[in-house]
Design a protein around this motif. Structure first.
Motif, PDB file in Angstrom:
ATOM      1  N   ARG A 119       0.834  -1.207   0.000  1.00 53.69           N
ATOM      2  CA  ARG A 119       0.000   0.000   0.000  1.00 53.69           C
ATOM      3  C   ARG A 119       0.865   1.253   0.000  1.00 53.69           C
ATOM      4  O   ARG A 119       0.572   2.217  -0.721  1.00 53.69           O
ATOM      5  CB  ARG A 119      -0.913  -0.018   1.226  1.00 53.69           C
ATOM      6  CG  ARG A 119      -1.763   1.239   1.388  1.00 53.69           C
ATOM      7  CD  ARG A 119      -2.792   1.065   2.484  1.00 53.69           C
ATOM      8  NE  ARG A 119      -2.189   0.826   3.798  1.00 53.69           N
ATOM      9  CZ  ARG A 119      -2.880   0.508   4.883  1.00 53.69           C
ATOM     10  NH1 ARG A 119      -4.204   0.375   4.809  1.00 53.69           N
ATOM     11  NH2 ARG A 119      -2.276   0.307   6.042  1.00 53.69           N
ATOM     12  N   LEU A 123       0.551   3.980  -3.060  1.00 55.59           N
ATOM     13  CA  LEU A 123      -0.027   5.285  -2.741  1.00 55.59           C
ATOM     14  C   LEU A 123       0.978   6.430  -2.933  1.00 55.59           C
ATOM     15  O   LEU A 123       0.631   7.600  -2.756  1.00 55.59           O
ATOM     16  CB  LEU A 123      -0.549   5.306  -1.303  1.00 55.59           C
ATOM     17  CG  LEU A 123      -1.861   4.552  -1.051  1.00 55.59           C
ATOM     18  CD1 LEU A 123      -2.224   4.620   0.433  1.00 55.59           C
ATOM     19  CD2 LEU A 123      -3.002   5.110  -1.899  1.00 55.59           C
ATOM     20  N   ARG A 133      -6.270   9.752  -7.627  1.00 56.27           N
ATOM     21  CA  ARG A 133      -6.495   8.325  -7.383  1.00 56.27           C
ATOM     22  C   ARG A 133      -5.222   7.563  -7.757  1.00 56.27           C
ATOM     23  O   ARG A 133      -4.685   7.761  -8.859  1.00 56.27           O
ATOM     24  CB  ARG A 133      -7.662   7.803  -8.220  1.00 56.27           C
ATOM     25  CG  ARG A 133      -8.979   8.522  -7.982  1.00 56.27           C
ATOM     26  CD  ARG A 133     -10.117   7.788  -8.690  1.00 56.27           C
ATOM     27  NE  ARG A 133      -9.796   7.510 -10.088  1.00 56.27           N
ATOM     28  CZ  ARG A 133     -10.477   6.664 -10.858  1.00 56.27           C
ATOM     29  NH1 ARG A 133     -11.518   6.012 -10.359  1.00 56.27           N
ATOM     30  NH2 ARG A 133     -10.137   6.474 -12.123  1.00 56.27           N
ATOM     31  N   ARG A 175      -9.029  -2.397  -2.626  1.00 55.37           N
ATOM     32  CA  ARG A 175      -9.438  -1.000  -2.706  1.00 55.37           C
ATOM     33  C   ARG A 175      -9.799  -0.476  -1.310  1.00 55.37           C
ATOM     34  O   ARG A 175      -9.421   0.643  -0.938  1.00 55.37           O
ATOM     35  CB  ARG A 175     -10.618  -0.818  -3.654  1.00 55.37           C
ATOM     36  CG  ARG A 175     -11.063   0.637  -3.763  1.00 55.37           C
ATOM     37  CD  ARG A 175     -12.124   0.851  -4.804  1.00 55.37           C
ATOM     38  NE  ARG A 175     -11.622   0.673  -6.154  1.00 55.37           N
ATOM     39  CZ  ARG A 175     -10.919   1.585  -6.813  1.00 55.37           C
ATOM     40  NH1 ARG A 175     -10.581   2.729  -6.226  1.00 55.37           N
ATOM     41  NH2 ARG A 175     -10.515   1.350  -8.038  1.00 55.37           N
ATOM     42  N   ALA A 176     -10.526  -1.284  -0.546  1.00 48.51           N
ATOM     43  CA  ALA A 176     -10.878  -0.863   0.812  1.00 48.51           C
ATOM     44  C   ALA A 176      -9.621  -0.683   1.664  1.00 48.51           C
ATOM     45  O   ALA A 176      -9.534   0.253   2.479  1.00 48.51           O
ATOM     46  CB  ALA A 176     -11.805  -1.898   1.446  1.00 48.51           C
ATOM     47  N   LEU A 178      -6.588   0.139   0.507  1.00 47.26           N
ATOM     48  CA  LEU A 178      -5.938   1.362   0.037  1.00 47.26           C
ATOM     49  C   LEU A 178      -6.595   2.600   0.633  1.00 47.26           C
ATOM     50  O   LEU A 178      -5.914   3.559   1.018  1.00 47.26           O
ATOM     51  CB  LEU A 178      -6.009   1.452  -1.488  1.00 47.26           C
ATOM     52  CG  LEU A 178      -4.985   0.699  -2.333  1.00 47.26           C
ATOM     53  CD1 LEU A 178      -5.289   0.917  -3.804  1.00 47.26           C
ATOM     54  CD2 LEU A 178      -3.561   1.135  -2.006  1.00 47.26           C
ATOM     55  N   GLU A 179      -7.901   2.579   0.696  1.00 50.17           N
ATOM     56  CA  GLU A 179      -8.641   3.747   1.166  1.00 50.17           C
ATOM     57  C   GLU A 179      -8.404   4.040   2.646  1.00 50.17           C
ATOM     58  O   GLU A 179      -8.677   5.148   3.111  1.00 50.17           O
ATOM     59  CB  GLU A 179     -10.132   3.572   0.878  1.00 50.17           C
ATOM     60  CG  GLU A 179     -10.449   3.663  -0.621  1.00 50.17           C
ATOM     61  CD  GLU A 179     -11.899   3.352  -0.944  1.00 50.17           C
ATOM     62  OE1 GLU A 179     -12.622   2.888  -0.021  1.00 50.17           O
ATOM     63  OE2 GLU A 179     -12.302   3.534  -2.105  1.00 50.17           O
ATOM     64  N   GLN A 180      -7.876   3.068   3.376  1.00 52.35           N
ATOM     65  CA  GLN A 180      -7.515   3.316   4.773  1.00 52.35           C
ATOM     66  C   GLN A 180      -6.314   4.256   4.879  1.00 52.35           C
ATOM     67  O   GLN A 180      -6.115   4.906   5.905  1.00 52.35           O
ATOM     68  CB  GLN A 180      -7.196   1.997   5.476  1.00 52.35           C
ATOM     69  CG  GLN A 180      -8.369   1.059   5.622  1.00 52.35           C
ATOM     70  CD  GLN A 180      -7.940  -0.282   6.197  1.00 52.35           C
ATOM     71  OE1 GLN A 180      -6.852  -0.426   6.744  1.00 52.35           O
ATOM     72  NE2 GLN A 180      -8.797  -1.283   6.056  1.00 52.35           N
ATOM     73  N   GLY A 181      -5.531   4.322   3.804  1.00 54.39           N
ATOM     74  CA  GLY A 181      -4.365   5.199   3.787  1.00 54.39           C
ATOM     75  C   GLY A 181      -3.212   4.673   4.619  1.00 54.39           C
ATOM     76  O   GLY A 181      -3.281   3.594   5.218  1.00 54.39           O
TER      77      GLY A 181
END
Length: 240
Positions: A119, A123, A133, A175-176, A178-181
């Motif tokens: 990740r 990112l 994105r 994806r979920a 990744l979205e946590q950062g």
């Protein structure tokens, strides 16, 4: 001055970074980026290094990779460096080095840190403000992991496959994730470990390493090993 330790083991994941000298760019166009990626893919296949994730930024490269033997990553990076720098220097009519010294690498304990490192790498462009994105950045493995394109450079790790039984399940779960950062603590830990060449793993994992691997973590002095310097007969002469 002793060189910092660098521990690379066969069949273990490693986070690798190579920077441009003085942070200068290593790619100036999409043609350069494509050439770099073609050479990376070929060199990885030749030296039996599985690439799990990558991002090629303007002035540095990140890889998450597993070598089949302990020399694989070094041979990959040496081959890539020789081929690409020769091509780049010829194209831009320049001479000299392109890299900021030797590459940096950090052994990654897969169960604890592999997905976090994946990740962190993917990112990178969004964190730098290049895109909103991460999958929109063409020169990264992110779009492939989200099912938006195929990528022959990649060999997905078992931990990525464990995210789901089908491609759709894996892509949705990733994806979920990744979205946590990336937290500041996680970013700092991953960055410092690779720049220092320190393994990112637990004490238990370190204890399970072979004695030879632990010995290789000790700093190596520069120059010839002791006892290898040849002795010459002294000849009296005036200094030149």
């Amino acid at each position: 001055m002793a060189r910092p330790p660098r521990l690379i083991l066969a069949d273990q994941a490693h986070h690798v970074i190579q920077r441009g000298n003085n942070r200068q760019v290593i790619v100036q166009s999409d043609a350069d980026r494509q050439q770099f990626m073609d050479m990376l893919r070929d060199s990885a296949a030749t030296h039996k290094v599985a690439i799990h994730a990558y991002v090629l930024m303007d002035n540095h490269l990140h890889l998450l990779a597993t070598p089949a033997d302990a020399q694989g990553i070094s041979r990959l990076m040496q081959s890539l460096g020789r081929r690409y720098v020769g091509w780049y220097n010829f194209k831009y009519q320049r001479t000299g080095t392109l890299w900021e010294g030797r590459f940096r690498a950090s052994l990654i304990e897969s169960e604890a840190y592999f997905m976090a490192c994946l990740r962190y790498i993917e990112l990178n462009p969004a964190r730098a403000g290049i895109c909103s994105r991460p999958e929109d950045f063409k020169w990264s493995s992110c779009a492939a992991h989200l099912g938006q394109r195929s990528d022959t450079t990649l060999s997905d790790h078992a931990l990525f496959w464990s995210l789901g039984n089908t491609p759709f399940e894996r892509e949705h779960a990733y994806r979920a994730f990744l979205e946590q950062g990336v937290s500041e603590d996680e970013r700092k830990r991953l960055t410092e470990s690779v720049l220092k060449g320190a393994p990112l793993c637990s004490a238990v994992f370190l204890k399970e390493l072979t004695p030879q691997a632990l010995e290789s973590m000790q700093p190596k002095p520069r120059g010839r090993p002791r006892g290898t310097v040849k002795k010459f007969k002294k000849i009296d002469s005036d200094p030149i």
